[in-house]
Design a protein around this motif. Structure first.
Motif, PDB file in Angstrom:
ATOM      1  N   ILE A 134       6.882  -2.337 -24.173  1.00  0.00           N
ATOM      2  CA  ILE A 134       8.149  -2.071 -23.491  1.00  0.00           C
ATOM      3  C   ILE A 134       8.484  -0.592 -23.620  1.00  0.00           C
ATOM      4  O   ILE A 134       8.429  -0.040 -24.725  1.00  0.00           O
ATOM      5  N   PRO A 135       8.805   0.074 -22.527  1.00  0.00           N
ATOM      6  CA  PRO A 135       9.173   1.494 -22.600  1.00  0.00           C
ATOM      7  C   PRO A 135      10.370   1.720 -23.515  1.00  0.00           C
ATOM      8  O   PRO A 135      11.203   0.824 -23.722  1.00  0.00           O
ATOM      9  N   THR A 136      10.482   2.913 -24.062  1.00  0.00           N
ATOM     10  CA  THR A 136      11.628   3.306 -24.873  1.00  0.00           C
ATOM     11  C   THR A 136      12.671   3.930 -23.953  1.00  0.00           C
ATOM     12  O   THR A 136      12.437   4.980 -23.350  1.00  0.00           O
ATOM     13  N   TRP A 137      13.819   3.272 -23.828  1.00  0.00           N
ATOM     14  CA  TRP A 137      14.831   3.707 -22.873  1.00  0.00           C
ATOM     15  C   TRP A 137      16.026   4.364 -23.556  1.00  0.00           C
ATOM     16  O   TRP A 137      16.426   3.965 -24.647  1.00  0.00           O
ATOM     17  N   ASN A 138      16.617   5.332 -22.881  1.00  0.00           N
ATOM     18  CA  ASN A 138      17.890   5.938 -23.269  1.00  0.00           C
ATOM     19  C   ASN A 138      18.810   5.901 -22.056  1.00  0.00           C
ATOM     20  O   ASN A 138      18.394   6.227 -20.936  1.00  0.00           O
ATOM     21  N   MET A 139      20.049   5.469 -22.275  1.00  0.00           N
ATOM     22  CA  MET A 139      21.003   5.397 -21.180  1.00  0.00           C
ATOM     23  C   MET A 139      21.462   6.798 -20.775  1.00  0.00           C
ATOM     24  O   MET A 139      21.593   7.687 -21.606  1.00  0.00           O
ATOM     25  N   LYS A 161       4.226   9.247 -19.508  1.00  0.00           N
ATOM     26  CA  LYS A 161       5.114   9.749 -18.461  1.00  0.00           C
ATOM     27  C   LYS A 161       6.572   9.481 -18.831  1.00  0.00           C
ATOM     28  O   LYS A 161       6.889   8.525 -19.526  1.00  0.00           O
ATOM     29  N   THR A 162       7.450  10.353 -18.340  1.00  0.00           N
ATOM     30  CA  THR A 162       8.890  10.142 -18.466  1.00  0.00           C
ATOM     31  C   THR A 162       9.391   9.566 -17.148  1.00  0.00           C
ATOM     32  O   THR A 162       9.119  10.122 -16.073  1.00  0.00           O
ATOM     33  N   LYS A 194       7.613  14.025 -12.605  1.00  0.00           N
ATOM     34  CA  LYS A 194       7.010  14.956 -11.654  1.00  0.00           C
ATOM     35  C   LYS A 194       7.228  14.518 -10.207  1.00  0.00           C
ATOM     36  O   LYS A 194       6.821  15.220  -9.280  1.00  0.00           O
ATOM     37  N   GLY A 195       7.840  13.360 -10.012  1.00  0.00           N
ATOM     38  CA  GLY A 195       8.117  12.884  -8.663  1.00  0.00           C
ATOM     39  C   GLY A 195       6.892  12.451  -7.898  1.00  0.00           C
ATOM     40  O   GLY A 195       6.910  12.400  -6.660  1.00  0.00           O
ATOM     41  N   ILE A 196       5.830  12.099  -8.608  1.00  0.00           N
ATOM     42  CA  ILE A 196       4.600  11.669  -7.937  1.00  0.00           C
ATOM     43  C   ILE A 196       4.678  10.199  -7.543  1.00  0.00           C
ATOM     44  O   ILE A 196       4.355   9.820  -6.416  1.00  0.00           O
ATOM     45  N   GLN A 297      -4.040   9.730  -8.488  1.00  0.00           N
ATOM     46  CA  GLN A 297      -2.823   9.985  -9.281  1.00  0.00           C
ATOM     47  C   GLN A 297      -2.581   8.758 -10.157  1.00  0.00           C
ATOM     48  O   GLN A 297      -1.917   7.804  -9.751  1.00  0.00           O
ATOM     49  N   PRO A 298      -3.123   8.745 -11.376  1.00  0.00           N
ATOM     50  CA  PRO A 298      -2.988   7.561 -12.230  1.00  0.00           C
ATOM     51  C   PRO A 298      -1.539   7.291 -12.629  1.00  0.00           C
ATOM     52  O   PRO A 298      -0.755   8.206 -12.856  1.00  0.00           O
ATOM     53  N   LEU A 299      -1.216   5.987 -12.721  1.00  0.00           N
ATOM     54  CA  LEU A 299       0.121   5.593 -13.167  1.00  0.00           C
ATOM     55  C   LEU A 299       0.285   5.740 -14.668  1.00  0.00           C
ATOM     56  O   LEU A 299       1.385   5.919 -15.165  1.00  0.00           O
TER      57      LEU A 299
END
Length: 300
Positions: A134-139, A161-162, A194-196, A297-299
């Motif tokens: 699970i990604p680490t999220w910040n509000m 990636k962010t 990066k908006g990819i 462009q890998p995810l």
């Protein structure tokens, strides 16, 4: 704030068996029933062999059940639902985008606590099973609107990636497209720093339908005898996530791939060229491959 799901189409599929049989005679295990299906526009900003910028785009279906959710191409979802009127006669354009963008099928929660991904590198399809992460999220302060839903903002790190995302608390699920998940509401929008890569919700089906899985893939092959496309079930090759990422980088990340997507299959006799209205199409091992590729462009 909205309190009900946006309904594009309302229909119910009654499945009482743990298995279903598709029109291609593929036996599928039913993992659970959906609560709803979310449809996303997924786009990748990349470049062609000459270095010119291009944007590839495809629709994805996210089927959400209790503890299990599956992301795959919207066209394959329609095919399983047997909604031919929405698929259209010429489905090769969809196969081209699927191949160009290296779209995988991702099922979270199958097996329990695991994530299973089905990847394609012609002529093989691979099954990768890993622990669910699970990604680490910040509000983040602020909000926005997607499909008329008031959405909150969050930012998180996942697989190098962010991600900047929006999520709708009015849609009670921790699910999101691909492997993005873990927020108190459906992820409705996500883009990397990066908006990819960008996922954007474009609608929701309120429905009950099966989330399925099989140990083999139903792939299209051209029958010279029947002079038409037929479907066959081919077992998946097993691979670890590390093996899969390395193999994709070696194949899709190779400079030769842009101009000759079959460079790594030199000498093979499996490539079949098919002329159809709207263009020429190649299949290898029953899987579609483009004549020319776009920069990988890998995810993750």
């Amino acid at each position: 704030m909205k309190t009900k799901l946006t309904i594009i189409l309302l229909f119910v599929v009654n499945i009482v068996s743990a298995q279903m049989l598709t029109r291609g005679n593929e036996k599928l295990d039913t993992l659970c029933q959906t609560k709803f299906t979310a449809v996303y526009q997924y786009s990748i900003h990349t470049s062609d062999a000459e270095g010119h910028p291009v944007t590839d785009s495809i629709c994805l279906a996210l089927q959400v059940g209790d503890g299990v959710w599956k992301t795959w191409t919207y066209q394959r979802y329609l095919f399983q639902q047997q909604r031919d009127e929405e698929i259209g006669e010429d489905h090769y354009w969809f196969m081209q985008n699927e191949a160009l963008m290296h779209i995988a099928t991702t099922t979270i929660g199958h097996p329990e606590g695991k994530t299973t991904t089905l990847e394609s590198i012609p002529p093989f399809q691979y099954e990768v099973t890993e622990d669910t992460e699970i990604p680490t999220w910040n509000m983040v302060e602020g909000n926005d609107s997607i499909c008329s839903y008031l959405c909150q903002k969050a930012k998180g790190k996942f697989r190098g990636k962010t991600w900047n995302v929006l999520y709708a608390e009015d849609i009670p699920t921790a699910a999101g497209p691909w492997k993005l998940q873990g927020l108190p509401g459906l992820i409705t929008y996500a883009t990397d720093d990066k908006g990819i890569h960008t996922f954007k919700l474009i609608g929701i089906y309120q429905e009950t339908s099966p989330i399925t899985y099989s140990a083999g893939s139903m792939v299209s092959k051209f029958s010279m005898e029947e002079r038409r496309m037929i479907t066959v079930v081919t077992p998946y090759e097993k691979a670890t996530r590390a093996q899969m990422m390395k193999q994709k980088k070696n194949v899709f990340g190779n400079r030769l791939y842009l101009t000759n997507p079959t460079f790594y299959m030199a000498g093979t006799k499996e490539i079949l060229n098919i002329g159809q209205k709207g263009g020429n199409y190649q299949f290898v091992g029953g899987l579609y491959i483009p004549d020319k590729a776009h920069k990988y462009q890998p995810l993750e």
